[in-house]
Design a protein around this motif. Structure first.
Motif, PDB file in Angstrom:
ATOM      1  N   THR A  27      28.142  45.956  48.965  1.00 33.69           N
ATOM      2  CA  THR A  27      28.521  46.955  47.968  1.00 33.69           C
ATOM      3  C   THR A  27      30.023  46.990  47.731  1.00 33.69           C
ATOM      4  OG1 THR A  27      28.710  48.704  49.641  1.00 33.69           O
ATOM      5  CG2 THR A  27      26.540  48.368  48.626  1.00 33.69           C
ATOM      6  N   GLY A  28      30.759  46.144  48.443  1.00 35.19           N
ATOM      7  CA  GLY A  28      32.214  46.159  48.348  1.00 35.19           C
ATOM      8  C   GLY A  28      32.760  45.250  47.271  1.00 35.19           C
ATOM      9  N   ASP A  29      34.081  45.135  47.256  1.00 36.79           N
ATOM     10  CA  ASP A  29      34.803  44.370  46.246  1.00 36.79           C
ATOM     11  C   ASP A  29      34.341  42.912  46.232  1.00 36.79           C
ATOM     12  OD1 ASP A  29      37.411  44.360  44.452  1.00 36.79           O
ATOM     13  OD2 ASP A  29      37.461  42.557  45.677  1.00 36.79           O
ATOM     14  N   ALA A  30      33.820  42.459  45.089  1.00 42.22           N
ATOM     15  CA  ALA A  30      33.224  41.123  45.001  1.00 42.22           C
ATOM     16  C   ALA A  30      34.261  40.025  45.178  1.00 42.22           C
ATOM     17  CB  ALA A  30      32.507  40.974  43.656  1.00 42.22           C
ATOM     18  N   LYS A  31      35.448  40.225  44.625  1.00 38.81           N
ATOM     19  CA  LYS A  31      36.476  39.185  44.706  1.00 38.81           C
ATOM     20  C   LYS A  31      36.911  38.947  46.151  1.00 38.81           C
ATOM     21  CE  LYS A  31      40.961  37.842  42.799  1.00 38.81           C
ATOM     22  NZ  LYS A  31      42.079  38.231  41.886  1.00 38.81           N
ATOM     23  N   LEU A  32      37.138  40.052  46.883  1.00 40.63           N
ATOM     24  CA  LEU A  32      37.547  39.902  48.283  1.00 40.63           C
ATOM     25  C   LEU A  32      36.432  39.277  49.105  1.00 40.63           C
ATOM     26  CD1 LEU A  32      39.541  40.306  50.574  1.00 40.63           C
ATOM     27  CD2 LEU A  32      38.675  42.648  50.842  1.00 40.63           C
ATOM     28  N   ARG A  33      35.206  39.628  48.813  1.00 42.68           N
ATOM     29  CA  ARG A  33      34.100  39.049  49.575  1.00 42.68           C
ATOM     30  C   ARG A  33      34.041  37.532  49.397  1.00 42.68           C
ATOM     31  NH1 ARG A  33      28.678  40.360  49.793  1.00 42.68           N
ATOM     32  NH2 ARG A  33      28.932  39.999  52.029  1.00 42.68           N
ATOM     33  N   LYS A  34      34.325  37.058  48.192  1.00 40.74           N
ATOM     34  CA  LYS A  34      34.335  35.616  47.973  1.00 40.74           C
ATOM     35  C   LYS A  34      35.430  34.953  48.810  1.00 40.74           C
ATOM     36  CE  LYS A  34      32.224  35.180  43.414  1.00 40.74           C
ATOM     37  NZ  LYS A  34      32.364  34.627  42.041  1.00 40.74           N
ATOM     38  N   VAL A  35      36.597  35.563  48.858  1.00 40.05           N
ATOM     39  CA  VAL A  35      37.679  35.014  49.671  1.00 40.05           C
ATOM     40  C   VAL A  35      37.277  35.001  51.145  1.00 40.05           C
ATOM     41  CG1 VAL A  35      40.082  35.279  50.394  1.00 40.05           C
ATOM     42  CG2 VAL A  35      39.429  35.736  48.021  1.00 40.05           C
ATOM     43  N   THR A  36      36.666  36.092  51.610  1.00 40.42           N
ATOM     44  CA  THR A  36      36.255  36.179  53.011  1.00 40.42           C
ATOM     45  C   THR A  36      35.259  35.084  53.363  1.00 40.42           C
ATOM     46  OG1 THR A  36      36.620  38.576  53.047  1.00 40.42           O
ATOM     47  CG2 THR A  36      35.161  37.651  54.738  1.00 40.42           C
ATOM     48  N   HIS A  37      34.254  34.918  52.557  1.00 40.19           N
ATOM     49  CA  HIS A  37      33.215  33.950  52.898  1.00 40.19           C
ATOM     50  C   HIS A  37      33.684  32.514  52.698  1.00 40.19           C
ATOM     51  CE1 HIS A  37      29.697  36.558  53.805  1.00 40.19           C
ATOM     52  NE2 HIS A  37      30.546  37.449  53.286  1.00 40.19           N
ATOM     53  N   ARG A  38      34.573  32.306  51.729  1.00 41.00           N
ATOM     54  CA  ARG A  38      35.172  30.980  51.615  1.00 41.00           C
ATOM     55  C   ARG A  38      36.003  30.665  52.865  1.00 41.00           C
ATOM     56  NH1 ARG A  38      39.483  30.063  46.964  1.00 41.00           N
ATOM     57  NH2 ARG A  38      40.689  31.300  48.465  1.00 41.00           N
ATOM     58  N   THR A  39      36.706  31.667  53.374  1.00 40.31           N
ATOM     59  CA  THR A  39      37.500  31.476  54.591  1.00 40.31           C
ATOM     60  C   THR A  39      36.602  31.141  55.774  1.00 40.31           C
ATOM     61  OG1 THR A  39      39.184  33.017  53.789  1.00 40.31           O
ATOM     62  CG2 THR A  39      39.144  32.566  56.163  1.00 40.31           C
ATOM     63  N   ILE A  40      35.515  31.859  55.931  1.00 39.19           N
ATOM     64  CA  ILE A  40      34.583  31.572  57.031  1.00 39.19           C
ATOM     65  C   ILE A  40      34.099  30.130  56.945  1.00 39.19           C
ATOM     66  CG2 ILE A  40      32.315  32.107  58.011  1.00 39.19           C
ATOM     67  CD1 ILE A  40      32.757  35.011  56.985  1.00 39.19           C
ATOM     68  N   ASP A  41      33.693  29.733  55.757  1.00 33.99           N
ATOM     69  CA  ASP A  41      33.165  28.382  55.580  1.00 33.99           C
ATOM     70  C   ASP A  41      34.223  27.325  55.877  1.00 33.99           C
ATOM     71  OD1 ASP A  41      31.156  26.421  54.448  1.00 33.99           O
ATOM     72  OD2 ASP A  41      32.793  26.140  53.024  1.00 33.99           O
ATOM     73  N   GLU A  42      35.410  27.505  55.342  1.00 32.33           N
ATOM     74  CA  GLU A  42      36.452  26.498  55.522  1.00 32.33           C
ATOM     75  C   GLU A  42      36.950  26.457  56.966  1.00 32.33           C
ATOM     76  OE1 GLU A  42      39.573  26.606  52.693  1.00 32.33           O
ATOM     77  OE2 GLU A  42      38.240  26.599  50.968  1.00 32.33           O
ATOM     78  N   VAL A  43      37.172  27.609  57.572  1.00 39.51           N
ATOM     79  CA  VAL A  43      37.670  27.630  58.947  1.00 39.51           C
ATOM     80  C   VAL A  43      36.645  27.012  59.894  1.00 39.51           C
ATOM     81  CG1 VAL A  43      38.302  29.144  60.880  1.00 39.51           C
ATOM     82  CG2 VAL A  43      39.258  29.537  58.595  1.00 39.51           C
ATOM     83  N   THR A  44      35.375  27.242  59.645  1.00 40.70           N
ATOM     84  CA  THR A  44      34.342  26.625  60.476  1.00 40.70           C
ATOM     85  C   THR A  44      34.479  25.109  60.454  1.00 40.70           C
ATOM     86  OG1 THR A  44      32.808  28.446  60.052  1.00 40.70           O
ATOM     87  CG2 THR A  44      31.854  26.374  60.829  1.00 40.70           C
ATOM     88  N   ARG A  45      34.568  24.548  59.265  1.00 42.95           N
ATOM     89  CA  ARG A  45      34.680  23.098  59.151  1.00 42.95           C
ATOM     90  C   ARG A  45      36.011  22.587  59.691  1.00 42.95           C
ATOM     91  NH1 ARG A  45      35.105  21.964  54.237  1.00 42.95           N
ATOM     92  NH2 ARG A  45      34.816  23.963  53.176  1.00 42.95           N
ATOM     93  N   LEU A  46      37.068  23.338  59.498  1.00 41.57           N
ATOM     94  CA  LEU A  46      38.384  22.911  59.964  1.00 41.57           C
ATOM     95  C   LEU A  46      38.469  22.907  61.492  1.00 41.57           C
ATOM     96  CD1 LEU A  46      40.505  24.851  57.342  1.00 41.57           C
ATOM     97  CD2 LEU A  46      40.405  22.351  57.575  1.00 41.57           C
TER      98      LEU A  46
END
Length: 875
Positions: A711-730
């Motif tokens: 229910t929160g800010d959609a833009k920030l959520r995209k940044v958060t989940h992109r970070t999770i995905d990228e940091v996992t692979r990195l």
């Protein structure tokens, strides 16, 4: 070097990370050509920025260290489970264990930060992680320090172990302390001795006379691998050659397997490490050739990789300091040989084999018979042939080997070209021609290529019983005897009636005598030789008087199997519990310096293969994946007391806090690169950590976890989940510095959402804050734990669990790219924001509007400013 510029220039304190140097590469994956003042490429620099908050709210990461360290120790967070029924996937993360020569230094800070980040990642993923610690505690530094300080090596060693252990705990490393060991513990070296005896039983440990490298300062022998540029790797003194009776491990018996099994490591170990090991093992295919020597009943066999050049062999050379040279020397030349050998023994192997040295030698007064043409060729003794490589003798083909040619020209020996390489005659130019070509002046080989000629001459030699196809190795057997006190005693006694007698297993360990107050200074023999009561013993076989072996083992023996002991450190019925090792090993990840590429890593591989053959291991390589970390240097040079450029780790930790130093080490560069501490700015890391702490505080102050993140800010959520995905692979690819950069970007986006968006109470802000805390825990555990507490979560963040990225939030939005031809807009493309320059260039050239505007004209250049603009300049 690789660190980033001190200001980073992304416009905020987030980017002002450890000292970045303009125009260098670190986290950047060499992809973007237009970096900003050395900020990391491959999007390693933060994409957004925000102004720093009030400096009065400055975060001090030191303020929470004592609180959380005490809580963690009480919780015992990182103990590995040995329960076979534990369903969690097992992961073994191993650091190269330290030598206790004092407190931890800057190099330790980098190496252990890297391995700890990886271990913590697997903890967060729910794995059953084995991450142990111990000490490589025997060796010369302790003995030399004891001599200087009139102390006992054990006192010095154990005091330093306690100092380092306290520093490791302060550094917040996720070790399983229950598995702690030291190789100087009798409970450990008992099994080092046991393994020696198993090698002895299998014929892999033997005693023999040989030319050894002797350090005149440390008064002990050195393995070939411990001689660097002709000097002792420890003290730097010039190494000399001696003939001594020593103990060896027959590593050469495993040479082929050590080479072949590297295929299992390709893509998992650094290429340079594998290359170094291949070169050290040095497998060569060729032929053994028998040369009859006048006055000698048994021919002398030489190995050559070029049997096709046998017709060009015009003289025969033996190592001057070999027994063969003394045997072959006629009496009238013996005095000259003796003087010459005395000079040769002053030279290192490197100097002897150098192509730049003037060639020297002595004619021995005899001739050999070239087996392919019956010619008599003179036999010489020379320094450029080594006594313990091959048979200590070579056939000399001066036209096609530079050292042979230099020797022939020095002493007026004939030069015969037998391979037509198209180059001028070496006898005239002084330049040998070792390349391929057609055989000439070679009887039945004339006109053949190199490959055909080798096969043909080898067959001819075999038919006449004068030679055979053979393989030779540069690798020599591992010399393990050391004439020093502080090491594991060799478990052999010598009896006049029984000879060499192994100490029975039930009498192990053979303990070192105390020798407190006695002179341990080197005198050319082990100090143990002076411990008369210890040396004198009973023969285990006949009960008569016997003498103990007074040498100790090379400390690389201790470190060749320690990783196996970690799996069951208290096991009393063998070096390790076989089933436990089967569950944990091979180690999934090994982190340490590339300086161990040949010594420790090669020996550990050898031990693993022997133990596999003994039925104790079900694997043949000890470490599945290897990560090498670089050095921490200062002002472009290795840190050194003599240079006065040392940096004290303890002072850095006191000034900036553990988290800031750990984060500085991680963010500065990829693990394998060096870090120049002169370019680092730990205070910038403090600012970033403060930003994350303030985000957690703001989110926590806004209330307890409540509404779903969806229910929160959609833009920030995209940044958060992109970070999770990228940091996992990195993290999984050990690109840790880029992973930290991604956390900076997330912190910037979160702060913007708090300050100019929906505010700290938005569910997406809490999701982002919790994600930052969990991901940051890999690199800055104290700050991460404090953030977790501010978010009203129970400790510990180290076991909170790795967040999962929502695939729906990873879908990238498209942006519009304008395509211009000669500066005029001709088309528009919808492209991903992260599109590469090359891909965008091709799309623009293929765009219908651009094609119409070009109307068949050629393209002079294409200017790409991805993802927004492409300008095509026609011819």
């Amino acid at each position: 070097m690789k660190a980033a510029e001190s200001a980073g220039r992304a416009g905020s304190d987030v980017a002002r990370m450890p000292g970045q140097v303009q125009g260098t590469q670190d986290a950047r994956d060499q992809s973007e050509p237009d970096q900003v003042h050395g900020a990391p490429r491959d999007s390693a620099r933060p994409r957004d920025s925000a102004r720093p908050r009030d400096s009065r709210d400055r975060w001090d990461p030191r303020s929470v260290q004592d609180k959380w360290r005490a809580r963690w120790e009480a919780m015992d967070l990182f103990a590995a489970s040995d329960d076979p029924a534990d369903p969690r996937p097992r992961t073994y993360v191993l650091d190269m264990f330290p030598y206790p020569s004092g407190d931890l230094h800057m190099g330790h800070a980098e190496a252990y930060a890297v391995a700890d980040a990886m271990a913590r990642y697997f903890f967060q993923r729910g794995h059953n992680v084995l991450h142990p610690i111990g000490w490589d505690a025997f060796g010369l530094p302790a003995e030399n320090a004891a001599i200087r300080g009139n102390a006992h090596p054990a006192d010095w060693t154990y005091a330093n172990i306690e100092t380092q252990a306290a520093s490791f705990r302060r550094y917040a490393l996720s070790f399983d302390w229950s598995r702690r060991l030291a190789t100087c513990d009798p409970e450990y070296y008992r099994w080092t001795q046991w393994l020696f005896l198993r090698f002895y039983e299998r014929g892999l440990a033997y005693r023999g006379d040989g030319h050894v490298n002797w350090c005149p300062v440390d008064q002990t022998v050195l393995a070939n691998e411990q001689v660097i540029g002709g000097r002792c790797e420890r003290c730097g003194s010039e190494v000399v050659r001696r003939v001594l009776t020593q103990w060896y491990f027959k590593i050469t018996e495993y040479a082929d397997r050590l080479l072949a099994d590297m295929k299992l490591l390709e893509g998992k170990w650094p290429d340079r490490v594998l290359l170094m090991q291949r070169n050290w093992i040095g497998r060569s295919e060729g032929a053994e050739v028998a040369f009859a020597i006048e006055g000698r009943d048994v021919p002398v066999t030489v190995f050559t990789t070029r049997p096709d050049t046998l017709f060009g062999a015009t003289f025969f050379v033996v190592a001057a300091d070999s027994p063969l040279a003394e045997e072959l020397c006629r009496p009238e030349h013996r005095e000259e040989l003796t003087r010459y050998v005395a000079e040769v023994r002053k030279l290192s192997d490197i100097e002897r084999q150098s192509t730049d040295r003037d060639k020297t030698g002595v004619f021995l007064g005899r001739h050999a018979i070239n087996p392919v043409n019956g010619e008599e060729i003179p036999v010489w003794a020379a320094d450029y042939v080594l006594p313990d490589y091959g048979t200590g003798a070579i056939m000399a083909v001066p036209a096609h080997d530079q050292r042979d040619l230099d020797f022939a020209r020095r002493f007026g020996l004939p030069v015969r070209v037998v391979v037509d390489t198209g180059m001028p005659d070496p006898a005239e130019t002084g330049v040998a021609t070792p390349g391929d070509g057609k055989l000439i002046n070679s009887g039945p080989l004339n006109g053949m290529s190199k490959a055909r000629a080798i096969a043909a001459i080898t067959a001819i030699l075999a038919q006449q019983d004068l030679g055979r196809a053979a393989v030779s190795f540069r690798l020599r057997d591992w010399l393990v005897s050391r004439q020093r006190f502080w090491g594991a005693p060799i478990p052999i006694v010598y009896c006049e009636g029984c000879g060499e007698v192994p100490v029975p297993d039930d009498q192990l360990p053979v303990l070192l005598p105390d020798l407190r107050g006695q002179d341990l200074a080197p005198k050319g023999v082990s100090p143990l030789a002076n411990a008369v009561d210890w040396v004198s013993t009973e023969c285990p076989k006949c009960g008569g008087p016997a003498q103990r072996d007074t040498d100790t083992m090379d400390t690389f023996v201790d470190s060749s199997w320690y990783f196996l002991r970690y799996c069951s450190p208290g096991y009393e019925h063998g070096p390790f519990e076989v089933d436990s090792v089967g569950r944990w090993c091979p180690a999934d990840l090994y982190v340490g310096g590339v300086e161990h590429a040949i010594l420790h890593l090669l020996y550990s591989r050898f031990f693993t293969k022997v133990l596999h053959d003994m039925g104790m291991l079900d694997f043949i390589e000890p470490f599945t994946r290897l990560v090498n970390q670089g050095q921490v240097i200062n002002h472009g040079r290795a840190m050194s007391k003599s240079l006065g450029n040392g940096v004290d780790l303890g002072e850095q930790l006191a000034a900036h806090g553990v988290d800031a130093i750990r984060l500085t080490m991680i963010f500065a560069s990829p693990p394998e690169d060096d870090i120049d501490w002169a370019d680092m700015n730990p205070d910038a890391c403090v600012k970033f950590l403060g930003r994350v702490a303030r985000i957690a505080g703001d989110a926590g102050a806004a209330g307890l976890p409540g509404a779903p993140a969806e229910t929160g800010d959609a833009k920030l959520r995209k940044v958060t989940h992109r970070t999770i995905d990228e940091v996992t692979r990195l993290v999984e690819s050990a690109r840790l510095n880029v992973a930290v950069a991604r956390l900076m970007e997330l912190s910037t986006a979160t702060r913007r959402c708090i300050d100019s968006g929906p505010g700290a109470g938005d569910p997406a802000v809490r999701e982002a804050a919790e994600t930052l805390a969990v991901l940051l825990s890999l690199f800055a555990p104290y700050t991460a734990e404090e953030c977790w507490a501010r978010l009203h979560r129970e400790p510990s963040v180290a076991t909170a669990g790795w967040p999962s990225a929502d695939p729906a939030l990873l879908v990238q939005d498209l942006v519009t790219c304008v395509v211009q031809v000669a500066g005029k807009v001709r088309d528009r493309l919808e492209v991903p924001p992260g599109i590469g320059a090359d891909e965008l260039r091709e799309l623009a050239l293929a765009a219908p509007g651009a094609a119409r505007a070009l109307a068949g004209r050629g393209v002079r250049t294409v200017i790409v400013r991805q993802p927004r603009l492409v300008n095509i300049v026609p011819e």
